[in-house]
Design an enzyme around this catalytic site. Structure first.
Site, PDB file in Angstrom:
ATOM      1  N   SER A  32       2.148 -28.125  -7.741  1.00  0.00           N
ATOM      2  CA  SER A  32       3.294 -27.979  -8.650  1.00  0.00           C
ATOM      3  C   SER A  32       2.944 -27.046  -9.803  1.00  0.00           C
ATOM      4  CB  SER A  32       3.697 -29.353  -9.202  1.00  0.00           C
ATOM      5  OG  SER A  32       2.576 -30.007  -9.767  1.00  0.00           O
ATOM      6  N   ASN A  55      -0.247 -40.508 -13.524  1.00  0.00           N
ATOM      7  CA  ASN A  55       1.098 -41.116 -13.456  1.00  0.00           C
ATOM      8  C   ASN A  55       1.693 -41.370 -14.835  1.00  0.00           C
ATOM      9  OD1 ASN A  55       0.496 -41.017 -10.800  1.00  0.00           O
ATOM     10  ND2 ASN A  55       0.350 -43.234 -10.471  1.00  0.00           N
ATOM     11  N   THR A  78      50.611 -27.634 -20.738  1.00  0.00           N
ATOM     12  CA  THR A  78      50.182 -28.738 -19.879  1.00  0.00           C
ATOM     13  C   THR A  78      50.563 -28.285 -18.471  1.00  0.00           C
ATOM     14  OG1 THR A  78      52.282 -29.913 -19.965  1.00  0.00           O
ATOM     15  CG2 THR A  78      50.661 -30.506 -21.653  1.00  0.00           C
ATOM     16  N   HIS A  79      49.780 -28.652 -17.482  1.00  0.00           N
ATOM     17  CA  HIS A  79      49.987 -28.186 -16.097  1.00  0.00           C
ATOM     18  C   HIS A  79      49.999 -26.659 -16.008  1.00  0.00           C
ATOM     19  CE1 HIS A  79      51.385 -32.338 -15.228  1.00  0.00           C
ATOM     20  NE2 HIS A  79      51.952 -32.227 -16.426  1.00  0.00           N
ATOM     21  N   SER A 138      34.472  -1.949 -12.293  1.00  0.00           N
ATOM     22  CA  SER A 138      34.442  -1.993 -10.830  1.00  0.00           C
ATOM     23  C   SER A 138      33.992  -0.637 -10.328  1.00  0.00           C
ATOM     24  CB  SER A 138      35.852  -2.313 -10.321  1.00  0.00           C
ATOM     25  OG  SER A 138      35.993  -1.856  -8.993  1.00  0.00           O
ATOM     26  N   LYS A 187      39.488  -1.487 -13.915  1.00  0.00           N
ATOM     27  CA  LYS A 187      39.017  -2.864 -14.053  1.00  0.00           C
ATOM     28  C   LYS A 187      38.067  -3.074 -15.225  1.00  0.00           C
ATOM     29  CE  LYS A 187      39.534  -5.960 -11.557  1.00  0.00           C
ATOM     30  NZ  LYS A 187      38.997  -6.206 -10.217  1.00  0.00           N
ATOM     31  N   ASN A 192      36.039  -6.511 -15.952  1.00  0.00           N
ATOM     32  CA  ASN A 192      35.896  -7.868 -15.403  1.00  0.00           C
ATOM     33  C   ASN A 192      35.176  -8.812 -16.366  1.00  0.00           C
ATOM     34  OD1 ASN A 192      37.126  -7.049 -13.013  1.00  0.00           O
ATOM     35  ND2 ASN A 192      35.177  -6.350 -12.155  1.00  0.00           N
ATOM     36  N   LYS A 230      10.875 -31.948 -11.902  1.00  0.00           N
ATOM     37  CA  LYS A 230      10.697 -30.914 -12.930  1.00  0.00           C
ATOM     38  C   LYS A 230      11.515 -29.662 -12.723  1.00  0.00           C
ATOM     39  CE  LYS A 230       6.302 -32.800 -13.515  1.00  0.00           C
ATOM     40  NZ  LYS A 230       6.684 -33.585 -12.329  1.00  0.00           N
TER      41      LYS A 230
HETATM   42  N1  ARG Z   1       2.079 -33.335 -10.278  1.00  0.00           N
HETATM   43  C1  ARG Z   1       2.392 -34.726 -10.274  1.00  0.00           C
HETATM   44  C2  ARG Z   1       3.865 -34.937 -10.634  1.00  0.00           C
HETATM   45  O1  ARG Z   1       4.466 -34.044 -11.090  1.00  0.00           O
HETATM   46  C3  ARG Z   1       1.527 -35.433 -11.252  1.00  0.00           C
HETATM   47  C4  ARG Z   1       1.261 -36.860 -10.927  1.00  0.00           C
HETATM   48  C5  ARG Z   1       0.478 -36.954  -9.683  1.00  0.00           C
HETATM   49  N2  ARG Z   1       0.013 -38.279  -9.486  1.00  0.00           N
HETATM   50  C6  ARG Z   1      -0.580 -38.647  -8.370  1.00  0.00           C
HETATM   51  N3  ARG Z   1      -1.013 -39.840  -8.293  1.00  0.00           N
HETATM   52  N4  ARG Z   1      -0.669 -37.820  -7.350  1.00  0.00           N
HETATM   53  O2  ARG Z   1       4.405 -35.978 -10.463  1.00  0.00           O
END
Ligand code: ARG
Length: 469
Positions: free
Chosen positions: A30, A117, A162-163, A284, A290, A292, A332
């Protein structure tokens, strides 16, 4: 990013006999998006290390080395000198590994009484807290633009719909302040959501807490959290704060999209109420005439994208068993994309509203069409003690006659009016102008000029006394 083929030792590699498959590394990494959390990750780690020292879990020298090492890493990241490694999965392990490389064994103690975590959700909460404030400020800017647009044309009357059918005349500032109110609620929603974002999960460790003598209140305080989470399992598993945040962003986009739609309609030849600045439009390649309205069109289009982020987040959490599951890593990109989209859309809308020019002359010309004062005629009859339903019927028949004969209501003679209702007198003509109609709508929240002027004053006070909380 360094993706060369050499094998990188994993911080969790102890129980593994085989190296991670390169495809798996790529699939699970990630780092290409969560490196955006580096500042929050470093701040969280510094607070955690400071707490470990205070609690006597690591030595002050080790704590100092960790803090200094993290500061250097932050400096390198910001100078573009830091090499992110896909093999180290995410922002947390990249930074931790770099720390160990720089300061040796003390770096290996940073992760004491912590898990990725609780670390990742701490970072995300810190990040969203800042973004909530930043987006609130952007909304504030848009509200200022709407307010100044309202003040620039205090007496301009436009048709209200309205409408999408002409209904009653309204003041231009009244229309602008309608959006002001929507964005005011959007800010309130963000402030409310921020209260639940700003809770510290750190110390929940992997899922069950830790046996080491940590001080959760201290860490939370260092990081400016309002409180600590009450249940370690909930703390690492929960993303409902992210759902709420995306719901708030989705509603902001809904409001921006409605405003965009009006700008698009108003800038057509059919409406002709506004001229969008040239700098905000495109032409355009084939039709030379045009101009736009691409910017409001794109804001309208991007609204679907932010709703998509909300749906993604809701779907992400819907069947996850307690507690942390790797699925949660998918939170994320939805958050980052929605934040970028909403920020850019708010900035663009603020710029457009600041430069918007209503075409007053044209609006004045077309204002008379559409029997905008028919309700005023009915209200007039009510004041002469005709029940509203009967008054509505009389006014409706008068409108039908006007349509047949191609005239406006106020063009009828008093005798013609009297043929519809003997209650109608000479004073009817006073209520049949758009100005008279406006003046009469003086109920709280209505479009009468004094009522609107009061609303403008209130908005000014609200914006000056702006407070995020
Ligand atoms: N990159 C992970 C996430 O965004 C971080 C947590 C990963 N935890 C694990 N036990 N693999 O959630």
């Amino acid at each position: 990013m360094n993706n060369d083929k050499k094998t990188v030792k994993k911080p969790w590699g102890g129980r593994f006999a085989e190296d991670t498959d390169k495809l798996v590394e790529r699939f699970t990494a990630s780092i290409h998006f969560d490196k955006r959390l580096y500042r929050q990750d470093i701040a969280g780690s510094k607070a955690h290390a400071t707490m470990l020292v205070k609690q006597g879990i690591i030595s002050p020298e080790e704590g100092m080395a960790i803090v200094r090492g993290l500061d250097e890493i932050q400096h390198d990241i910001e100078a573009g000198k830091f090499v992110w490694q896909e093999a180290l999965e995410d922002v947390h392990m990249n930074i931790e590994q770099a720390l160990v490389e720089r300061i040796g064994d003390a770096g290996k103690k940073l992760h004491t009484a912590r898990s990725r975590n609780d670390q990742v959700v701490t970072d995300t909460r810190l990040y969203l807290r800042d973004e909530t404030d930043r987006i609130s400020d952007l909304i504030h800017g848009l509200q200022l633009a709407l307010l100044s647009q309202a003040k620039r044309h205090p007496e301009l009357i436009i048709p209200g719909y309205t409408h999408l059918q002409r209904a009653q005349p309204v003041l231009w500032p009244h229309h602008m302040l309608a959006y002001y109110e929507m964005f005011k609620r959007d800010k309130e929603r963000l402030a409310d959501c921020r209260r639940r974002i700003n809770i510290c999960p750190l110390g929940s460790a992997a899922l069950a807490g830790t046996g080491l003598p940590i001080d959760r209140e201290f860490t939370a305080n260092e990081l400016g959290f309002d409180d600590i989470s009450a249940n370690s399992m909930d703390a690492v598993a929960d993303r409902d704060f992210a759902v709420e945040f995306l719901a708030a962003l989705s509603i902001i986009m809904a409001h921006l999209s409605r405003l965009s739609e009006e700008l698009i309609l108003w800038s057509t030849v059919e409406f002709g109420f506004i001229e969008l600045p040239d700098a905000f439009c495109t032409g355009s390649s084939i039709m030379p005439q045009k101009k736009n309205p691409d910017v409001p069109e794109l804001i309208r289009g991007k609204t679907g994208r932010v709703y998509g982020c909300l749906m993604a987040m809701l779907t992400l959490i819907k069947a996850l068993p307690m507690t942390y599951n790797r699925d949660l890593q998918e939170d994320k990109e939805a958050l980052f994309d929605a934040i970028d989209t909403v920020s850019a859309s708010l900035e663009m809308m603020t710029a457009i509203i600041s430069r918007l020019e209503p075409k007053k002359e044209h609006i004045g010309k077309v204002l008379e069409k559409g029997f905008l004062t028919a309700t005023d005629l009915a209200d007039y009859l009510v004041k002469k003690e005709l029940p509203f339903r009967s008054a509505h019927e009389v006014a409706g028949r008068i409108v039908a006659r006007c349509i047949e004969t191609g005239r406006d209501i106020k063009d009828l003679s008093l005798d013609e009016f009297k043929a519809f209702s003997p209650l109608i007198e000479e004073d009817v003509y006073d209520v049949l102008t758009v100005e008279g109609s406006l003046r009469s709508r003086c109920s709280i929240g209505g479009t009468a000029p004094e009522t609107v002027a009061e609303a403008v004053r209130r908005a000014e006070i609200e914006l000056n006394g702006f407070n995020k909380q």
